[in-house]
Design an enzyme around this catalytic site. Sequence first.
Site, short mmCIF file in Angstrom:
data_model
loop_
_atom_site.label_atom_id
_atom_site.label_comp_id
_atom_site.label_asym_id
_atom_site.label_seq_id
_atom_site.Cartn_x
_atom_site.Cartn_y
_atom_site.Cartn_z
N SER A 160 -1.08 -7.72 7.00
CA SER A 160 -2.28 -7.61 8.28
C SER A 160 -1.59 -8.75 9.12
O SER A 160 -0.66 -9.36 9.30
CB SER A 160 -2.74 -8.78 6.94
OG SER A 160 -2.31 -10.29 6.62
N ASN B 84 0.83 -1.42 -0.26
CA ASN B 84 -0.07 -0.17 0.15
C ASN B 84 0.83 1.52 -0.10
O ASN B 84 0.49 2.40 -0.05
CB ASN B 84 -0.96 -0.31 0.95
CG ASN B 84 0.00 -0.17 2.45
OD1 ASN B 84 0.89 -0.72 2.75
ND2 ASN B 84 -1.27 0.00 3.54
N GLU C 283 4.24 -4.38 12.54
CA GLU C 283 2.62 -3.15 12.40
C GLU C 283 1.80 -3.69 11.39
O GLU C 283 2.03 -4.42 10.50
CB GLU C 283 3.54 -2.23 12.10
CG GLU C 283 2.55 -0.78 11.69
CD GLU C 283 1.95 -0.26 10.77
OE1 GLU C 283 0.40 -0.67 10.41
OE2 GLU C 283 1.78 0.17 9.40
N LEU C 284 0.53 -4.21 12.03
CA LEU C 284 -0.42 -4.74 11.36
C LEU C 284 -2.00 -3.52 11.36
O LEU C 284 -1.44 -2.55 10.97
CB LEU C 284 -1.12 -6.11 12.36
CG LEU C 284 -0.01 -6.59 12.46
CD1 LEU C 284 -0.40 -8.06 13.44
CD2 LEU C 284 1.18 -7.19 11.70
N CYS D 46 -3.28 1.49 6.95
CA CYS D 46 -3.03 0.93 8.15
C CYS D 46 -4.16 1.72 9.37
O CYS D 46 -4.81 1.62 10.54
CB CYS D 46 -2.37 0.08 8.88
SG CYS D 46 -1.27 1.43 8.92
#
Length: 455
Positions: free
Chosen positions: A207, A131, A228-229, A262
């Site tokens: 994810s 992203n 970092e989800l 996110c």
Amino acid sequence: MAIASINPATGETLKIFEPLNDSEIAAKLDLAGRVFPNYRKTSFSERSQWLKQAATILQQEKADFAKTMTLEMGKPYKAAIAEVEKCALVCNYYAEYAPSFLADVDVKTDASHSFVRYQPLGAILAVMPWNFPFWQVFRFAAPALMAGNVGLLKHASNVPQCALAIEDILHRAGFPQGAFQTLLIGAAQVADLMADDRVKAATLTGSEPAGASLAAAAGKQLKKTVLELGGSDPFIVLPSADIETAVVAATTARMLNNGQSCIAAKRFIIAEAIADKFEKLLLDKFLALKVGDPMQPDIDLGPLATSDILQDLHQQVQSAVNSGGKVLTGGKPLSDGPGNFYPPTIITDIPLDKPIAQEEFFGPVALLFRVPDIDAAIELANATPFGLGASAWTTNNQECDRLTTEIEAGAVFINSMVKSDPRLPFGGIKRSGYGRELSIQGIHEFVNVKTVWVK
């Protein structure tokens, strides 16, 4: 299985790459293992010079890099330009501040001299998402390389050209061959990499399932990870807020990166006293957004990155409607042409006890909730497995104190949308992950914090 670069706005296959075979992967690991002992001995001034040169390359060639990003994953071209510029910013930041962040720290004890020394670990594996295909990598690479580590990048399989471009930038900037390498491989090969003794630690942005898989593989080897989800970030607006300003920020925060961020605002929690006004203004803003070819300068919203993401998002929207939600605008894929386009969508009236009310929507879909007061707003903000960021709007100092203290998140922004900044640590709690990137805390994640005692 081939790694394909596909334009999400047209469905056109841009380029196909063959993934590395076992011997090619072994050769890259060997190179990382050979280069590290010498690279760790390079001076901060040398590393800073190389990192500043990387920033210069990014600035000078930002148009080309932005075009690659837009063609591979669909973000608006103007946003891609801004992303390249932010990568240059983080390179210059760590080039300047890493030497002080990693300087020995004297500690007064009964020794003649005692201090803390920060030293590199070796090869760090970065499993990165599509992203923000440049920013996510550079916010790892800049501190890791300045600390004396070497990097191995396993990028998302839909942005291979971005992955190769980043490796090329760092090599052209002067970093030794092998100090940063791109591995064109599939996700199934990550566990084997973690089992290799030459890989000392790993970081992942992505994810929940991907994070859990990496953490499990690393845990078996007793290797450190930073994760970092996802996030289902709340955007709270209370009656004292400047509503017009909040709505503008809400639109930007939800549509950031075509809604695929996110830290995008996803759950809009609005005080009942101002909810009607906020809803009308937000609807007007959403209806005014222009969807289309992300290479065009007047486009606000491009396509979702893949057809699977489009299908998953629409299934969530249908689930929200089936749970009692009401669609004010949007709500189904655009079907009047090629590409993975989903319109700006607002859903209201989702019952709070439905699981869909807690999920992360990774696309341009805003969930609107009404609450009676600040107590209910904070309770709803925390009623999710995630804890990445939160934005809250108020001019009341007491409310500000409560929001910053009581919201369960890695970051709380008051009267501003959530964003990352090299000067501030970035990361989440709960199922949004652990560890921090950026600032001094980020560069300390992948070093040996060594105690030295001399008597």
